[in-house]
Design a protein around this motif. Structure first.
Motif, PDB file in Angstrom:
ATOM      1  N   LEU A 156      69.022  64.745  66.958  1.00 31.30           N
ATOM      2  CA  LEU A 156      68.877  65.042  68.382  1.00 31.30           C
ATOM      3  C   LEU A 156      70.235  65.267  69.031  1.00 31.30           C
ATOM      4  O   LEU A 156      70.366  66.132  69.912  1.00 31.30           O
ATOM      5  N   ASP A 157      71.226  64.517  68.620  1.00 33.25           N
ATOM      6  CA  ASP A 157      72.564  64.717  69.177  1.00 33.25           C
ATOM      7  C   ASP A 157      73.098  66.119  68.887  1.00 33.25           C
ATOM      8  O   ASP A 157      73.824  66.701  69.701  1.00 33.25           O
ATOM      9  N   GLN A 158      72.733  66.656  67.738  1.00 33.06           N
ATOM     10  CA  GLN A 158      73.210  67.992  67.371  1.00 33.06           C
ATOM     11  C   GLN A 158      72.570  69.095  68.214  1.00 33.06           C
ATOM     12  O   GLN A 158      73.181  70.129  68.457  1.00 33.06           O
ATOM     13  N   ILE A 159      71.333  68.886  68.659  1.00 31.68           N
ATOM     14  CA  ILE A 159      70.633  69.957  69.378  1.00 31.68           C
ATOM     15  C   ILE A 159      70.569  69.744  70.884  1.00 31.68           C
ATOM     16  O   ILE A 159      70.274  70.687  71.621  1.00 31.68           O
ATOM     17  N   ARG A 160      70.838  68.523  71.358  1.00 32.05           N
ATOM     18  CA  ARG A 160      70.560  68.187  72.765  1.00 32.05           C
ATOM     19  C   ARG A 160      71.218  69.149  73.751  1.00 32.05           C
ATOM     20  O   ARG A 160      70.579  69.627  74.692  1.00 32.05           O
ATOM     21  N   GLU A 161      72.469  69.450  73.553  1.00 38.67           N
ATOM     22  CA  GLU A 161      73.202  70.258  74.540  1.00 38.67           C
ATOM     23  C   GLU A 161      72.632  71.666  74.664  1.00 38.67           C
ATOM     24  O   GLU A 161      72.532  72.212  75.773  1.00 38.67           O
ATOM     25  N   ASP A 162      72.225  72.269  73.553  1.00 36.81           N
ATOM     26  CA  ASP A 162      71.831  73.676  73.555  1.00 36.81           C
ATOM     27  C   ASP A 162      70.328  73.913  73.453  1.00 36.81           C
ATOM     28  O   ASP A 162      69.897  75.059  73.557  1.00 36.81           O
ATOM     29  N   TYR A 163      69.538  72.863  73.253  1.00 32.61           N
ATOM     30  CA  TYR A 163      68.095  73.067  73.093  1.00 32.61           C
ATOM     31  C   TYR A 163      67.490  73.616  74.378  1.00 32.61           C
ATOM     32  O   TYR A 163      67.769  73.136  75.470  1.00 32.61           O
ATOM     33  N   GLN A 164      66.655  74.632  74.226  1.00 34.77           N
ATOM     34  CA  GLN A 164      66.037  75.311  75.357  1.00 34.77           C
ATOM     35  C   GLN A 164      64.522  75.165  75.326  1.00 34.77           C
ATOM     36  O   GLN A 164      63.932  74.790  74.311  1.00 34.77           O
ATOM     37  N   PHE A 165      63.908  75.505  76.439  1.00 39.25           N
ATOM     38  CA  PHE A 165      62.455  75.449  76.572  1.00 39.25           C
ATOM     39  C   PHE A 165      61.805  76.358  75.525  1.00 39.25           C
ATOM     40  O   PHE A 165      62.113  77.537  75.440  1.00 39.25           O
ATOM     41  N   ASP A 166      60.919  75.805  74.725  1.00 34.36           N
ATOM     42  CA  ASP A 166      60.268  76.555  73.651  1.00 34.36           C
ATOM     43  C   ASP A 166      58.881  75.968  73.460  1.00 34.36           C
ATOM     44  O   ASP A 166      58.733  74.823  73.046  1.00 34.36           O
ATOM     45  N   VAL A 167      57.837  76.749  73.768  1.00 35.49           N
ATOM     46  CA  VAL A 167      56.478  76.232  73.683  1.00 35.49           C
ATOM     47  C   VAL A 167      55.804  76.556  72.354  1.00 35.49           C
ATOM     48  O   VAL A 167      54.632  76.268  72.175  1.00 35.49           O
TER      49      VAL A 167
ATOM     50  N   GLN B 142      61.091  68.918  66.758  1.00 37.21           N
ATOM     51  CA  GLN B 142      61.897  68.138  67.693  1.00 37.21           C
ATOM     52  C   GLN B 142      61.160  66.855  68.112  1.00 37.21           C
ATOM     53  O   GLN B 142      61.770  65.794  68.249  1.00 37.21           O
ATOM     54  N   ALA B 143      59.858  66.964  68.301  1.00 38.69           N
ATOM     55  CA  ALA B 143      59.068  65.780  68.654  1.00 38.69           C
ATOM     56  C   ALA B 143      59.048  64.773  67.516  1.00 38.69           C
ATOM     57  O   ALA B 143      59.170  63.556  67.735  1.00 38.69           O
ATOM     58  N   ILE B 144      58.883  65.261  66.290  1.00 38.25           N
ATOM     59  CA  ILE B 144      58.878  64.361  65.143  1.00 38.25           C
ATOM     60  C   ILE B 144      60.245  63.692  64.975  1.00 38.25           C
ATOM     61  O   ILE B 144      60.341  62.488  64.682  1.00 38.25           O
ATOM     62  N   GLN B 145      61.304  64.454  65.175  1.00 37.61           N
ATOM     63  CA  GLN B 145      62.640  63.875  65.062  1.00 37.61           C
ATOM     64  C   GLN B 145      62.865  62.818  66.139  1.00 37.61           C
ATOM     65  O   GLN B 145      63.536  61.807  65.892  1.00 37.61           O
ATOM     66  N   ALA B 146      62.306  63.028  67.327  1.00 45.61           N
ATOM     67  CA  ALA B 146      62.411  62.025  68.390  1.00 45.61           C
ATOM     68  C   ALA B 146      61.786  60.711  67.950  1.00 45.61           C
ATOM     69  O   ALA B 146      62.311  59.621  68.245  1.00 45.61           O
ATOM     70  N   PHE B 147      60.674  60.791  67.246  1.00 48.47           N
ATOM     71  CA  PHE B 147      60.072  59.578  66.687  1.00 48.47           C
ATOM     72  C   PHE B 147      60.934  58.993  65.571  1.00 48.47           C
ATOM     73  O   PHE B 147      61.193  57.784  65.532  1.00 48.47           O
ATOM     74  N   LEU B 148      61.382  59.828  64.660  1.00 49.05           N
ATOM     75  CA  LEU B 148      62.108  59.329  63.495  1.00 49.05           C
ATOM     76  C   LEU B 148      63.396  58.607  63.878  1.00 49.05           C
ATOM     77  O   LEU B 148      63.802  57.646  63.209  1.00 49.05           O
ATOM     78  N   GLU B 149      64.044  59.042  64.946  1.00 51.29           N
ATOM     79  CA  GLU B 149      65.287  58.404  65.379  1.00 51.29           C
ATOM     80  C   GLU B 149      65.061  57.206  66.290  1.00 51.29           C
ATOM     81  O   GLU B 149      66.017  56.533  66.687  1.00 51.29           O
ATOM     82  N   ALA B 150      63.811  56.901  66.612  1.00 54.64           N
ATOM     83  CA  ALA B 150      63.515  55.866  67.602  1.00 54.64           C
ATOM     84  C   ALA B 150      63.531  54.465  67.003  1.00 54.64           C
ATOM     85  O   ALA B 150      63.151  54.255  65.850  1.00 54.64           O
ATOM     86  N   GLU B 151      63.927  53.517  67.825  1.00 56.23           N
ATOM     87  CA  GLU B 151      63.901  52.112  67.447  1.00 56.23           C
ATOM     88  C   GLU B 151      62.600  51.444  67.845  1.00 56.23           C
ATOM     89  O   GLU B 151      62.239  50.402  67.291  1.00 56.23           O
TER      90      GLU B 151
ATOM     91  N   SER C  71      64.962  63.412  76.401  1.00 54.46           N
ATOM     92  CA  SER C  71      66.401  63.630  76.520  1.00 54.46           C
ATOM     93  C   SER C  71      66.893  64.968  75.994  1.00 54.46           C
ATOM     94  O   SER C  71      68.018  65.377  76.307  1.00 54.46           O
ATOM     95  N   ILE C  72      66.096  65.658  75.196  1.00 53.25           N
ATOM     96  CA  ILE C  72      66.562  66.955  74.684  1.00 53.25           C
ATOM     97  C   ILE C  72      66.184  68.102  75.614  1.00 53.25           C
ATOM     98  O   ILE C  72      66.609  69.237  75.409  1.00 53.25           O
ATOM     99  N   GLY C  73      65.368  67.821  76.635  1.00 50.22           N
ATOM    100  CA  GLY C  73      64.948  68.888  77.538  1.00 50.22           C
ATOM    101  C   GLY C  73      63.811  69.698  76.955  1.00 50.22           C
ATOM    102  O   GLY C  73      63.045  69.225  76.123  1.00 50.22           O
TER     103      GLY C  73
END
Length: 260
Positions: free
Chosen positions: A172-183, A191-200, A211-213
């Motif tokens: 998420l840190d690698q993509i956060r700054e540049d990630y754009q709206f994508d449906v 991105q959603a799965i990675q949000a889970f995988l990095e979660a405590e 946080s990634i927008g």
């Protein structure tokens, strides 16, 4: 199911006002359900009404429930093509590869008794609208991740499963700054799965997702669905979210958790 609804509600206020930080009020006074919650409820309602053994019967019931609930809850952020489908007298699949198939699918993972059954139900749930291969893949990736989390599988096992559909070769840190709206599924499910995988924990998964927008409510909905199955939903978050689930969606939710 509650994890998906909580993610949708938490992310609802950030979809068009993205933030690029995990430091935000989790449940603001203006948080609300969006189309993600309504369509998640439609899948749950169809499962309860039609069962899971007869996939065509499930799909027929799902179309009816999606249209009925959608028409009763218009103005909650449906895409233009999907809203036309809701209002159509002859609703047919329209080749969508959007993330609507992934955001609504989580109930099938709680009804399924095997991963194979979960994936068959996920494909069936997507195909009534999102019959593009990526629309199907997004639904199967999310549903399978929820099912594996529910079964107590490790994060590595969940990662390995999802990577059968999408690469997870980023943080998420690698993509956060540049990630754009994508449906699209391809542009939001990983991105959603990675949000889970990095979660405590569950809350951290929602904060990661927002946080990634991008399509914040849907990304948080999908991340929350997996995180709830893996971590559970803390009581304090449950108590904040449940009053915001109302009307038809609350009725479906209450019935579904009693059954599954």
């Amino acid at each position: 199911m509650l994890g998906a609804l909580a993610g949708d509600i938490v992310g609802s206020v950030y979809e068009w006002k993205n933030i690029k930080t995990k430091d935000f009020p989790l449940v603001r006074p203006d948080c609300r359900m969006t189309d993600d919650s309504v369509m998640t409820a439609a899948v749950a309602a169809a499962l309860m009404a039609a069962g899971k053994e007869d996939l065509p019967a499930f799909q027929e019931e799902l179309v009816q429930r999606m249209q009925w609930l959608g028409r009763r809850n218009l103005g909650l952020g449906y895409g233009p093509r999907f809203e036309r489908w809701i209002l159509s007298d002859d609703p047919q699949p329209y080749g969508s590869l959007g993330n609507g198939s992934g955001m609504r699918v989580s109930p099938v993972a709680w009804a399924a008794e095997s991963l194979e059954e979960c994936l068959a139900l996920a494909e069936a749930s997507a195909a009534v609208t999102h019959n593009h291969p990526d629309g199907i893949a997004g639904a199967k990736a999310v549903a399978g991740a929820v099912y594996l989390a529910r079964m107590g599988e490790s994060k590595q096992a969940i990662r390995d499963f999802v990577e059968g559909y999408y690469p997870l070769n980023f943080t998420l840190d690698q993509i956060r700054e540049d990630y754009q709206f994508d449906v699209s599924c391809a542009g939001s499910v990983p991105q959603a799965i990675q949000a889970f995988l990095e979660a405590e924990d569950f809350e951290d998964a929602l904060r990661n997702a927002v946080s990634i927008g991008g399509d914040s409510d849907t990304i948080a909905c999908m991340a929350g669905a997996v995180a709830a199955a893996y971590f559970g939903v803390p009581r304090e978050i449950r108590e904040q979210i449940l009053p915001l689930i109302d009307g038809d969606v609350r009725n479906v939710y209450d019935s579904f958790i009693q059954q599954y």
